[in-house]
Design a protein around this motif. Structure first.
Motif, PDB file in Angstrom:
ATOM      1  N   PRO A   1      73.579  34.011  11.175  1.00 38.60           N
ATOM      2  CA  PRO A   1      74.452  32.936  10.688  1.00 38.60           C
ATOM      3  C   PRO A   1      75.258  33.384   9.479  1.00 38.60           C
ATOM      4  O   PRO A   1      74.841  34.265   8.719  1.00 38.60           O
ATOM      5  CB  PRO A   1      73.462  31.824  10.328  1.00 38.60           C
ATOM      6  N   GLY A   2      76.398  32.771   9.288  1.00 39.99           N
ATOM      7  CA  GLY A   2      77.296  33.178   8.218  1.00 39.99           C
ATOM      8  C   GLY A   2      76.675  33.128   6.836  1.00 39.99           C
ATOM      9  O   GLY A   2      77.076  33.864   5.946  1.00 39.99           O
ATOM     10  N   ASP A   3      75.686  32.268   6.635  1.00 38.56           N
ATOM     11  CA  ASP A   3      74.986  32.177   5.350  1.00 38.56           C
ATOM     12  C   ASP A   3      73.484  32.186   5.634  1.00 38.56           C
ATOM     13  O   ASP A   3      72.799  31.170   5.524  1.00 38.56           O
ATOM     14  CB  ASP A   3      75.405  30.918   4.601  1.00 38.56           C
ATOM     15  N   PHE A   4      72.972  33.343   5.994  1.00 36.04           N
ATOM     16  CA  PHE A   4      71.582  33.487   6.416  1.00 36.04           C
ATOM     17  C   PHE A   4      70.646  33.356   5.216  1.00 36.04           C
ATOM     18  O   PHE A   4      70.773  34.088   4.227  1.00 36.04           O
ATOM     19  CB  PHE A   4      71.390  34.846   7.094  1.00 36.04           C
TER      20      PHE A   4
ATOM     21  N   ASN B   1      66.519  53.110  10.339  1.00 35.34           N
ATOM     22  CA  ASN B   1      67.002  53.838  11.513  1.00 35.34           C
ATOM     23  C   ASN B   1      66.803  55.318  11.255  1.00 35.34           C
ATOM     24  O   ASN B   1      67.361  55.873  10.307  1.00 35.34           O
ATOM     25  CB  ASN B   1      68.483  53.530  11.747  1.00 35.34           C
ATOM     26  N   SER B   2      66.011  55.969  12.084  1.00 34.51           N
ATOM     27  CA  SER B   2      65.731  57.379  11.847  1.00 34.51           C
ATOM     28  C   SER B   2      66.972  58.242  12.013  1.00 34.51           C
ATOM     29  O   SER B   2      67.227  59.157  11.234  1.00 34.51           O
ATOM     30  CB  SER B   2      64.631  57.861  12.801  1.00 34.51           C
ATOM     31  N   SER B   3      67.772  57.937  13.046  1.00 38.55           N
ATOM     32  CA  SER B   3      68.974  58.737  13.289  1.00 38.55           C
ATOM     33  C   SER B   3      70.056  57.858  13.902  1.00 38.55           C
ATOM     34  O   SER B   3      69.893  57.359  15.017  1.00 38.55           O
ATOM     35  CB  SER B   3      68.653  59.908  14.233  1.00 38.55           C
ATOM     36  N   GLY B   4      71.154  57.695  13.173  1.00 39.11           N
ATOM     37  CA  GLY B   4      72.248  56.873  13.681  1.00 39.11           C
ATOM     38  C   GLY B   4      72.928  56.090  12.585  1.00 39.11           C
ATOM     39  O   GLY B   4      72.480  56.064  11.432  1.00 39.11           O
ATOM     40  N   LEU B   5      74.015  55.444  12.947  1.00 38.21           N
ATOM     41  CA  LEU B   5      74.814  54.668  12.003  1.00 38.21           C
ATOM     42  C   LEU B   5      74.177  53.306  11.727  1.00 38.21           C
ATOM     43  O   LEU B   5      73.651  52.662  12.634  1.00 38.21           O
ATOM     44  CB  LEU B   5      76.220  54.469  12.577  1.00 38.21           C
ATOM     45  N   ILE B   6      74.247  52.858  10.468  1.00 42.54           N
ATOM     46  CA  ILE B   6      73.928  51.480  10.090  1.00 42.54           C
ATOM     47  C   ILE B   6      75.199  50.870   9.524  1.00 42.54           C
ATOM     48  O   ILE B   6      75.724  51.352   8.513  1.00 42.54           O
ATOM     49  CB  ILE B   6      72.789  51.406   9.064  1.00 42.54           C
ATOM     50  N   ASP B   7      75.696  49.824  10.162  1.00 44.78           N
ATOM     51  CA  ASP B   7      76.959  49.195   9.765  1.00 44.78           C
ATOM     52  C   ASP B   7      76.717  47.707   9.541  1.00 44.78           C
ATOM     53  O   ASP B   7      76.408  46.965  10.479  1.00 44.78           O
ATOM     54  CB  ASP B   7      78.006  49.416  10.862  1.00 44.78           C
ATOM     55  N   VAL B   8      76.845  47.276   8.290  1.00 47.89           N
ATOM     56  CA  VAL B   8      76.655  45.870   7.928  1.00 47.89           C
ATOM     57  C   VAL B   8      77.999  45.340   7.443  1.00 47.89           C
ATOM     58  O   VAL B   8      78.527  45.804   6.422  1.00 47.89           O
ATOM     59  CB  VAL B   8      75.587  45.722   6.826  1.00 47.89           C
ATOM     60  N   SER B   9      78.560  44.364   8.153  1.00 45.03           N
ATOM     61  CA  SER B   9      79.917  43.906   7.835  1.00 45.03           C
ATOM     62  C   SER B   9      80.018  42.383   7.927  1.00 45.03           C
ATOM     63  O   SER B   9      79.527  41.779   8.883  1.00 45.03           O
ATOM     64  CB  SER B   9      80.934  44.530   8.792  1.00 45.03           C
ATOM     65  N   GLY B  10      80.655  41.780   6.920  1.00 44.81           N
ATOM     66  CA  GLY B  10      81.008  40.369   6.971  1.00 44.81           C
ATOM     67  C   GLY B  10      79.855  39.392   6.956  1.00 44.81           C
ATOM     68  O   GLY B  10      79.972  38.298   7.501  1.00 44.81           O
ATOM     69  N   ILE B  11      78.730  39.755   6.316  1.00 45.63           N
ATOM     70  CA  ILE B  11      77.579  38.848   6.299  1.00 45.63           C
ATOM     71  C   ILE B  11      77.330  38.321   4.887  1.00 45.63           C
ATOM     72  O   ILE B  11      77.796  38.884   3.898  1.00 45.63           O
ATOM     73  CB  ILE B  11      76.299  39.532   6.821  1.00 45.63           C
ATOM     74  N   SER B  12      76.566  37.239   4.822  1.00 47.14           N
ATOM     75  CA  SER B  12      76.123  36.674   3.559  1.00 47.14           C
ATOM     76  C   SER B  12      74.669  36.242   3.716  1.00 47.14           C
ATOM     77  O   SER B  12      74.349  35.458   4.612  1.00 47.14           O
ATOM     78  CB  SER B  12      76.984  35.473   3.165  1.00 47.14           C
ATOM     79  N   ILE B  13      73.787  36.784   2.876  1.00 48.47           N
ATOM     80  CA  ILE B  13      72.369  36.441   2.965  1.00 48.47           C
ATOM     81  C   ILE B  13      71.878  36.032   1.580  1.00 48.47           C
ATOM     82  O   ILE B  13      72.414  36.460   0.553  1.00 48.47           O
ATOM     83  CB  ILE B  13      71.520  37.612   3.512  1.00 48.47           C
TER      84      ILE B  13
ATOM     85  N   SER C   1      77.632  40.009   1.188  1.00 40.84           N
ATOM     86  CA  SER C   1      77.001  39.607  -0.065  1.00 40.84           C
ATOM     87  C   SER C   1      75.531  39.306   0.162  1.00 40.84           C
ATOM     88  O   SER C   1      75.113  38.904   1.244  1.00 40.84           O
ATOM     89  CB  SER C   1      77.703  38.372  -0.652  1.00 40.84           C
ATOM     90  N   SER C   2      74.750  39.515  -0.901  1.00 41.55           N
ATOM     91  CA  SER C   2      73.323  39.200  -0.856  1.00 41.55           C
ATOM     92  C   SER C   2      72.921  38.558  -2.167  1.00 41.55           C
ATOM     93  O   SER C   2      73.396  38.945  -3.242  1.00 41.55           O
ATOM     94  CB  SER C   2      72.490  40.469  -0.610  1.00 41.55           C
ATOM     95  N   GLY C   3      72.036  37.558  -2.092  1.00 40.83           N
ATOM     96  CA  GLY C   3      71.565  36.895  -3.297  1.00 40.83           C
ATOM     97  C   GLY C   3      70.591  37.743  -4.076  1.00 40.83           C
ATOM     98  O   GLY C   3      70.447  37.595  -5.285  1.00 40.83           O
ATOM     99  N   GLY C   4      69.900  38.667  -3.376  1.00 43.45           N
ATOM    100  CA  GLY C   4      68.935  39.552  -4.023  1.00 43.45           C
ATOM    101  C   GLY C   4      69.476  40.959  -4.155  1.00 43.45           C
ATOM    102  O   GLY C   4      70.670  41.215  -4.009  1.00 43.45           O
ATOM    103  N   ALA C   5      68.581  41.887  -4.422  1.00 41.42           N
ATOM    104  CA  ALA C   5      68.958  43.276  -4.652  1.00 41.42           C
ATOM    105  C   ALA C   5      69.406  43.950  -3.360  1.00 41.42           C
ATOM    106  O   ALA C   5      69.047  43.537  -2.259  1.00 41.42           O
ATOM    107  CB  ALA C   5      67.779  44.039  -5.251  1.00 41.42           C
TER     108      ALA C   5
END
Length: 333
Positions: free
Chosen positions: A126-129, A137-149, A168-172
């Motif tokens: 969800p847009g505001d999780f 991920n041991s091998s491969g791309l990690i792509d995090v885009s357009g989220i808010s947690i 964006s994230s509310g925590g670290a």
């Protein structure tokens, strides 16, 4: 050693190596067709946001993409095949995604014209999780885009790139890599940001945060610009350069063991410590020299700063073991 004996040993070694290669090819040959014909089946799973507070992945070899959706469900899309199986389980607020690579060891040794078909693991939230994300991920791309947690964001990969964009994230936030680059852009963080990379570059731009910014690299360059809200900035590179611009922070602690430190328009509130064992230190500080108490030393190189000067309350401590020091202030450009 006689020439004949040397020749015999070389021939024997070549024969042994050739036998190993032929054996591996023989083992693999039967599986090449299976690789080319590997059938992937698409799966979609949905979970109510109210049931999940933490999303975790533990994958061996896959590209992972995390995006936002328009409803209040969590959607997992993955592709099963004979070569890879996924396990997706939800229990006590934890949504866990794992994969298992069923390839035999010799199947990783293949000709260039035979390759495994790859499909990414897709996670839509969800847009505001109201929860946390922990992606491994041991091998491969990690792509995090357009989220808010609301919680923390933790990303780890042994080999592959990590991208965080417009999120964006509310925590670290934390990101760690053994081999690959880390790119963070247009991102907000309600806590600290910590980066670790054994081999690869780090790029951070347009970051709004409320805490410490720390990056530790064994081998690679660091480039950060336009950082707002950093309590302190600590950057360390054992082998690589460090570039910074447009940053205001309570303190800067910058150490390049082998590489240049280059910066522009930095504003330290309490202190700035710059160290380079082998490289130059050059940049501009967006404040007057009268604000600083300065200690500096260039063991082997030119230095435009006074060795010792007490004027203001902000500490500026600059040391270059092998390289030049060239720092300008707002009133001395």
């Amino acid at each position: 050693m006689k020439q004949a004996v040397k020749i015999s040993l070389i021939v024997a070694a070549a024969l042994i190596l050739g036998g190993i290669v032929i054996g591996v090819i023989g083992l693999s040959k039967a599986d090449w067709k299976r690789k080319s014909d590997d059938v992937f089946e698409r799966h979609e799973l949905f979970f109510p946001e109210s049931d999940i507070s933490v999303i975790k992945t533990d994958c061996s070899s896959a590209d992972i993409k995390v995006t936002a959706n328009t409803d209040d469900t969590i959607k997992i899309v993955y592709y099963d095949s004979e070569s890879r199986r996924y396990s997706v389980q939800a229990s006590d607020g934890l949504l866990m995604v794992k994969d298992k690579d069923n390839r035999k060891w010799y199947e990783f040794i293949t000709p260039f014209w035979v390759s495994w078909q790859q499909y990414e693991l897709q996670i839509s939230i969800p847009g505001d999780f109201r929860g946390e994300l922990e992606i491994y991920n041991s091998s491969g791309l990690i792509d995090v885009s357009g989220i808010s947690i609301s919680g923390s964001l933790k990303l780890r990969a042994s080999s592959g790139d990590i991208i965080i964009d417009n999120s964006s994230s509310g925590g670290a936030k934390s990101a760690g890599l053994s081999s690959g680059s880390i790119k963070i852009s247009d991102t907000g963080c309600g806590g600290s940001v910590e980066i670790n990379s054994s081999s690869g570059d780090v790029f951070i731009t347009d970051l709004l945060m409320d805490g410490q910014l720390k990056a530790d690299l064994s081998s690679g360059d660091v480039s950060i610009e336009n950082i707002t809200g950093a309590g302190s900035v600590t950057l360390t590179s054992s082998s690589g350069g460090i570039r910074m611009s447009g940053i205001r922070a309570s303190s800067f602690d910058i150490d390049a063991n082998s590489g240049n430190i280059v910066f522009a328009d930095l504003v330290p509130v309490k202190s700035m410590v710059l160290r380079s064992s082998s490289g130059n230190i050059k940049g501009t500080i967006d404040d007057t020299i009268n604000s600083f108490t300065i200690t500096s030393k260039a063991s082997s190189g030119d230095n435009n700063l006074p060795g010792s000067l007490k004027l203001g309350d902000i500490i500026l401590d600059v040391r270059a073991s092998s390289g030049d020091i060239d720092i300008s202030f707002a009133d001395r450009q």
